[in-house]
Design an enzyme around this catalytic site. Structure first.
Site, PDB file in Angstrom:
ATOM      1  N   ASP A 107      30.079  29.679 -11.360  1.00 59.25           N
ATOM      2  CA  ASP A 107      31.212  29.149 -10.449  1.00 59.25           C
ATOM      3  C   ASP A 107      31.719  29.279 -11.698  1.00 59.25           C
ATOM      4  OD1 ASP A 107      32.861  28.613  -7.695  1.00 59.25           O
ATOM      5  OD2 ASP A 107      33.642  27.082  -9.570  1.00 59.25           O
ATOM      6  N   HIS A 271      26.830  30.134  -1.568  1.00 62.93           N
ATOM      7  CA  HIS A 271      27.438  29.903  -3.385  1.00 62.93           C
ATOM      8  C   HIS A 271      26.467  28.767  -3.903  1.00 62.93           C
ATOM      9  CE1 HIS A 271      30.101  29.665  -5.812  1.00 62.93           C
ATOM     10  NE2 HIS A 271      30.499  28.075  -5.497  1.00 62.93           N
TER      11      HIS A 271
END
Length: 291
Positions: A107, A271
């Site tokens: 991320d 994620h």
């Protein structure tokens, strides 16, 4: 008690202009630096780092402005640019005795890793990215209703003042919403979730400054590199969800434009894949390190 990465020793390391990064260090051997994402800290690597530390020195810092690292006031667009954060990482590794190292980010940390690979190609030997696109490509593909999945990017891109006030007023709800929406029920132990919320709640201005930079100066740096034909020259591994299919773009092709020596894989893990499928992430990193 604050949760820790098993077997690690936490150090506060000077990197630049009085800024110190807090980093968990474990193992011995060639260095691998692991950079966390949002809204997390170095603790996200707690299930990955010990497996890599059997034959590597694993360095897991909190990024500038996150967790227990220093958060200097954002007195200009450079303070929280990916370029500045990348320089922090290079200085951190050097202070710990490593002139060259492999670098893996998730991320936000992956965006810093990409910038480090572009700015310091003689230092970063291997580059791994978990579930993100390069900054410039991310903005290019977000259009119309597709942009709703990244609404927080637009909020934190606004001028200083209002975003910080809004997020501070609802900090646990704001940061917790991403842990819930991007994770899975029961993914985070209570103490880990509480630590993520605590760390984020205490760093609202610097987290917003990081995101604001990615809508400004970071785009300028990426565009300058793309226009100049600069690419990531080291072996690159990308592991991400198949959100390219859902949003109508070819993630592997976008990555291939930046990284000629690329292995790109999609994963069914969510994620927060370092916590949802740590064995997959460890395997991906070990495969990268053999290239």
């Amino acid at each position: 008690m604050t949760p820790q990465i098993p077997g690690s020793l936490t150090q506060r390391v000077p990197v630049a202009d009085g800024v110190r990064l807090s980093a968990a260090v474990l193992g011995s051997g060639p260095a691998v630096v692991l950079l966390h994402g949002f809204p997390q800290t170095h603790l996200m690597w707690r299930l990955v780092a010990p497996a890599l530390a059997t034959d590597h020195t694993v360095i897991c810092p909190d990024l500038r402005g996150y967790g227990d690292s220093d958060a200097p006031p954002a007195d200009g667009p450079d303070t929280y640019s990916a370029r500045t954060m990348a320089a922090d990482v290079v200085a951190l590794a050097r202070e710990l005795g490593h002139e060259r190292f492999a670098l893996v980010g998730h991320d936000r940390g992956a965006l810093v890793a990409i910038r480090a690979g572009l700015d310091h190609p003689d230092v970063v030997t291997h580059l791994g990215s978990l579930d993100v696109l390069p900054t410039l490509d991310s903005w290019d593909i977000l259009h119309g209703l597709q942009a709703a999945v990244a609404w927080h990017l637009y909020l934190m891109a606004q001028p200083p003042g209002l975003p910080e006030a809004m997020i501070t007023a609802t900090a646990d709800q704001f940061f917790g919403s991403f842990l819930d929406a991007w994770g899975a029920g029961g993914l985070f132990p209570d103490d880990v979730r509480a630590e993520y919320l605590r760390a984020s709640r205490e760093r609202v201005p610097s987290i917003v400054a990081d995101y604001r930079a990615s809508a400004g100066i970071d785009v300028d740096h990426d565009r300058a590199d793309r226009d100049a034909g600069r690419r990531l020259t080291m072996p690159v591994a990308v592991l991400q969800q198949d959100w390219g299919s859902a949003l109508g773009f070819d993630a592997a092709a976008l990555w291939g434009a930046w990284a000629p020596d690329l292995v790109h894989r999609t994963a069914s893990a969510g994620h927060f894949m370092a916590e949802q499928d740590p064995a997959l992430v460890v395997g991906t990193i070990r495969d990268l390190l053999t290239r």
